[in-house]
Design a protein around this motif. Structure first.
Motif: not given
Lengths: 708, 708
Positions: B318-320, B322-323, B325-327, B329-330, B335, B357-358, B447
């Motif tokens: 989940g951490g990976g 989210a990393l 997905a956040d980028q 989203g930016l 997602i 959403p993951l 990134e």
């Protein structure tokens, strides 16, 4: 934190793994396997009701059969059995328990009920819990890999002086894996899970007690306990230690993910930044920078409060130097070219620098003596706040020769030397490892390098104990109200009472309106006349506002017209008051906002008036309260307020008065009853003429304590 | 490009190294060493006047003693001897020469003179030159490492289907080094140097002829020859090949560096973006994404023009997830969570997905069968435009098992399948190499992964031959002027003549001003009255503008007052005309600009009026001309113009008319005499009422061709 817990989290002399499996490939078998692999020297007690040995260690059928009270127990059972085991561990007085099981608040109402049960179990006991939903706790120095994270299957587990506290359990494995590849170790890593008991802040406080640890890395998904985070940050600051954070949620989807993952309330990213700013937590933007940056924050390089942001970029390849310089420029860092001193020092050894802002040694820079002279010369110059060396193919081909001069220059520098970063342009893990061994920050990408340098040069000015600051100030009036929102007239009264200048105005009962000419004598026309009614939130649409009334004798006629219009708009609107204000001709309008944000606390916001603040997202957020100087910083950060600062020769607005108003308004933080408030707009008059709140609103908590 | 040059650049059968050294560690010795090391099978002819052998190869004392005419000569001599050698190579009719020497336009006037000499040498000959200041040309498939770049000392030189054209010589080494570490090869790499003869575009055209090459990477510092770059891009587009670029100069310092390094004129970064947009060149923002992204652009995955930007993020951590997905989203990517189809397919094999959403498979995702089912299910769903898999520690621990299901799903997909990217969360070069071998895009950082996916999903719509478009349109009036700028009255006449609606106005001679009441009969008050004078550029400060004149009889009095004020401001101002305009009450004002930018050509810009465009840097730039639809896209990209689009229920402005005005104004590109022009402001009236240019200026070339 209880005394019994201290030391047991990270340096237990005995650990129990409750529910340990004999199969080292299974999740429940991993902790025993990893403790053995990484050479943990304390007692290891597997608890397994079906076996007498687990992975060749003597196993115990129950907690009561253990040979002693373990310092730290890792419960790897499923949710319900895990709760039962915790109950037993509490009875035994085990000081520290880490829980792997999920199925708590992140899974909805049933999980939330379990979480309450867990809290009830712990209440009044000496047992402290990490998790649930924690992947474990690792002390790399002692080999205590009390974790189910698969990344710890691989050896070696490199020790270091950096700690990691993570809300994502898998990410601790990422750090260890990426760090190992380049010779970077960690002191310890903690997966905090749901933080039902021990929070990031409490765990951080424990870690801070280790004098060898100078930097703590935080991987955060959400802010769950701002109070303990603040205590931790305050202690870290007083000890001169650095907190670096990567916080998910820059994007909306990221923020959603982060909060759903941990079951926490979602905080706006700006509120998080405001919190970090006050707590002196440095937030990296590029993921890898989180650990790559750490050597830049060593104790002997305490951040100066200097405003010098000039960086020297020395390189053996113009392309590599330009890559990192461009990224630095994007982050507002100035690249300072070679000084006369640097030029002449290099000329002495036959190296002539070209024009331009890079200190481009070209091929000559691959000679260690040349690079050494260059770096020494740069470090000797006051001009530069920091130095970045971009090393080309020699970093891959001759890593030792490439790193040697930089390491020597680094080793010889004084306590007050400049931060030094190296960007390796090619694939050069050997050079990166050599840099790490020398305590030098090495970067794989120009983006991470620039992110870290910008962060290193940004001065920090933490503000702790804001609540205390409020208490120390003169008291502000208590708020007595039994409604959930204030009318604009009441809101302006409140704002005035806390020291915000408000527009000159007069409130008339509707029944007195025929006498307005006689009653309204102190206001200077032109006037604005408004109907006051909670039933007319959109006054302009309702035709309930009239501007430009020059003669008080017109007021009654104007009100009659507005009443007709408003009753057409909303026949049942209750209207019994009329607000008459002086009309203000400002240089510019601004909006000041106040709100309480879950988990983070009171916030004060500032933006330009009208719709540009929203369209351009030009809003500045800080934790409340702010003093006048802090309000001035906020004003400087709102781009649109440059207009009032005399942009391109325009007349200046009274920004001193605006700062005072922002500071005064931020003291709403002392009034627990106010949930949210806004001055919209505050009129900024010409310099020296002050500002006035023209309109406003406030939302209240229905039952609230009165004042402070 | 001459016929003789074709094929000789990259696939010569014989190469001469002019000035070759016997010492392979010296720059001049490297090319021979590298050609031997990487197994070049063509003829290798070292030219060295002092030795009979060079690095065990027979050497030739002079060019005239060579056993034949080399297809490609690499001149590694210093500047002056290099020019002499070039002279001889031209005489011999050598088709392709690469020059290492620096000391040309990048070094100032003396260098520029040398550059002219070089051009003169080549004029009318069949010899084409790469450089000077080129680090060489490499064909990885044939081992033709005709380069002095130290990175080529290392073997192997992996072949691939991606080409690199770079304005930075060292950067080609960076690509080879970083690529090699993860099993990524290149077809060929060209360091173009100063582009005195062969430009990026011409070299690109040559490379495009290789049918195996589907992607060409450009590392650019400046735009030197937009015309050949356009020809190259146009041909690439027609062949369905992808151009990916990393362009230095996002920051001001970066732009400076890039131009000083190559001696080129500096282009604004926005102008570069406008050019790339028209040429269909995709610009990456994260350096490493430049080569990591390439598999996403394979021929069989031609970019759709779909507007679907929904991405599935499937992960084992989940951490990976989210990393990344956040980028994403930016970067404005949505997602999309698991569809019912994906959920049920996974439920069939016992994997139950959580909320959010993951598509988080957690530990189950480390089983190849589970990951295979997940990816197949996602690829089968129309919902998703692309899929990103974030792989946790299994990518490091069991790379083959982790990559296998993804590679199989990838191999089985149809021609129209979705782009698939993998983000390896830990250090996992083995997995990255396996991914590369399977033609799958693998990313080391969230990134770069997000940057590449966003680029892949952004539709491209190239526009070539803008000049032709102008010629095909109805002709526009020729411009005859012997001044270097137009008065506002003249500028408005010009703008009106090219089809921009202008404000209703009347120009009066000052001597007629007493008769204004009789002469001004067609304008509807209120009126604006302005003194016309080239000596009063700042009319407002000079008191030379009066608003709100309701009665034409007032004009003469108003003008008299303004004359007093203007003569006080500037006693010698020549004033002989008065401009009388209808006063316009717009919904909003905008600014439309036109300019010719060095190296890039005609540009059209659009922003909101007033100072907000500048304060918020809210300006959109395109190459001119634009058609009405393109102008509409520009309008949509100006954030501040949302106000006229009816933001939050406001009255709408006539944006159709604004688009027409922008398109008309952009046709100034046809008038070579106009260097720069601006409508400031154009008044946007309510929907249906059109727009009018209220004021403007134009700067002209003193000698210019007339019209088109």
């Amino acid at each position: 934190m209880t005394g019994t817990f201290r030391g047991r989290l990270l340096t237990p002399s005995s650990v129990a793994v409750v529910g340990a499996s004999n199969d080292s490939s299974r999740t429940a078998g991993r902790p025993i396997a990893f403790l053995k692999r990484h050479g943990f020297r304390g007692e290891i007690w597997p608890v397994n009701r079906n076996r007498s040995t687990v992975q060749d260690l003597p196993a115990y059928p129950s907690l009561s059969s253990l040979p002693g009270r373990p310092d730290h127990a890792f419960v790897v059972l499923d949710t319900e059995p895990a709760l039962a085991a915790l109950n037993e561990l509490v009875s035994l007085g085990v000081p520290c328990v880490t829980m792997l099981a999920d199925g708590f608040s992140e899974t909805g109402p049933a999980g939330l009920a379990r979480e309450h049960k867990l809290r009830a179990l712990l209440a009044g006991t000496k047992t402290r819990v990490v998790g649930p939903n924690s992947l474990g706790v690792i002390n790399c120095r002692t080999g205590m890999a009390l974790t189910a994270n698969a990344a710890f299957a691989k050896a070696p587990l490199l020790p270091g002086n950096v700690s990691v506290i993570s809300q994502s359990g898998s990410t601790i494995g990422t750090f260890v894996s990426r760090g190992r590849a380049r010779g970077m170790g960690f002191a310890n890593l903690v997966s905090v899970g749901n933080e039902v008991d021990l929070s990031v802040g409490e765990i951080g406080l424990e870690i801070l007690e280790d004098p060898k640890i100078s930097t703590i890395l935080l991987f955060l998904e959400s802010i769950k306990n701002a109070a303990t985070l603040e205590a931790f940050a305050q202690r870290a600051f007083s000890l001169g230690k650095t907190l670096l954070a990567y916080k998910l949620g820059r994007s909306e989807i990221g923020a959603q993910l982060a909060s759903s993952h941990t079951g926490a309330m979602m905080s706006s990213d700006r509120a998080v930044d405001a919190l970090f700013r006050d707590l002196g937590i440095r937030r990296v933007s590029v993921f890898e920078a989180l650990f790559e940056a750490t050597p830049l924050f060593e104790a002997k390089l305490q951040p100066s409060q200097s405003t010098n942001r000039k960086v020297a970029v020395v390189c053996t390849t113009g392309g590599g130097g330009a890559l990192v310089a461009d990224q630095l420029g994007l982050r507002g860092i100035e690249i300072a070219g070679p000084t006369a001193g640097v030029r002449s020092r290099l000329a002495e050894i036959g190296v002539r620098l070209g024009a331009g802002p890079l200190i481009d040694l070209t091929l000559a820079g691959t000679r260690p003596d040349v690079m050494r002279v260059a770096i020494d010369a740069i470090l000797a110059e006051e001009t530069y706040a920091a130095v970045v060396a971009a090393i080309g193919s020699s970093a891959e081909t001759y890593p030792e020769l490439a790193v040697k001069p930089i390491a020597e220059a680094h080793a010889s520098r004084s306590e007050t030397a400049k931060p030094l970063a190296v960007f390796t342009v090619p694939h050069a893990y050997e050079a990166l490892s050599l840099l790490a061994a020398s305590g030098i920050a090495g970067f794989r990408t120009p983006e991470a390098c620039a992110d870290a340098i910008a962060l290193r040069l940004a001065p920090i000015a933490p503000r702790f104990d804001l609540r205390r600051r409020l208490e120390q100030q003169a008291s502000i009036p208590a708020l007595a109200s039994n409604v959930d929102s204030l009318s604009e007239a009441e809101a302006l009264e409140l704002f005035q009472a806390i020291g915000v200048p408000t527009v000159r105005r007069q409130l008339l009962a509707l029944r007195d309106i025929e006498r307005a000419r006689d009653l309204v004598v102190d206001l200077r026309p032109p006037l604005v006349v408004k109907l006051v009614s909670a039933d007319l939130p959109h006054k302009t649409e309702a035709g309930a506002v009239t501007l430009g009334v020059y003669d008080p004798s017109d007021i009654s006629r104007v009100v009659a017209a507005m009443l007709r219009s408003a009753r057409q708009y909303r026949p049942d609107a209750r209207i019994d008051q009329v607000l008459i204000q002086e009309q203000v001709a400002p240089i510019q309008e601004a909006i000041i906002g106040f709100k309480r944000e879950p988990a983070i606390g009171s916030l004060i916001t500032l933006g330009v008036g009208g719709i540009f603040a929203e369209i351009y997202d030009d809003i500045v957020v800080r934790r409340a309260p702010v003093c006048v100087d802090e309000a001035r910083e906020m004003i400087a950060d709102v781009r649109g307020l440059r207009i009032s600062a005399g942009y391109r020769g325009r007349p200046k607005g009274d920004l001193d008065a605006l700062a005072a108003a922002v500071a005064a308004f931020s003291r709403l933080a002392a009034l627990d009853g106010v949930l949210e408030a806004e001055i919209n707009p505050v009129a900024i008059r010409p310099e020296g003429d002050g500002v006035v709140a023209v309109d406003g609103l406030a939302r209240l908590a229905l039952t609230h304590s009165q004042g402070i």
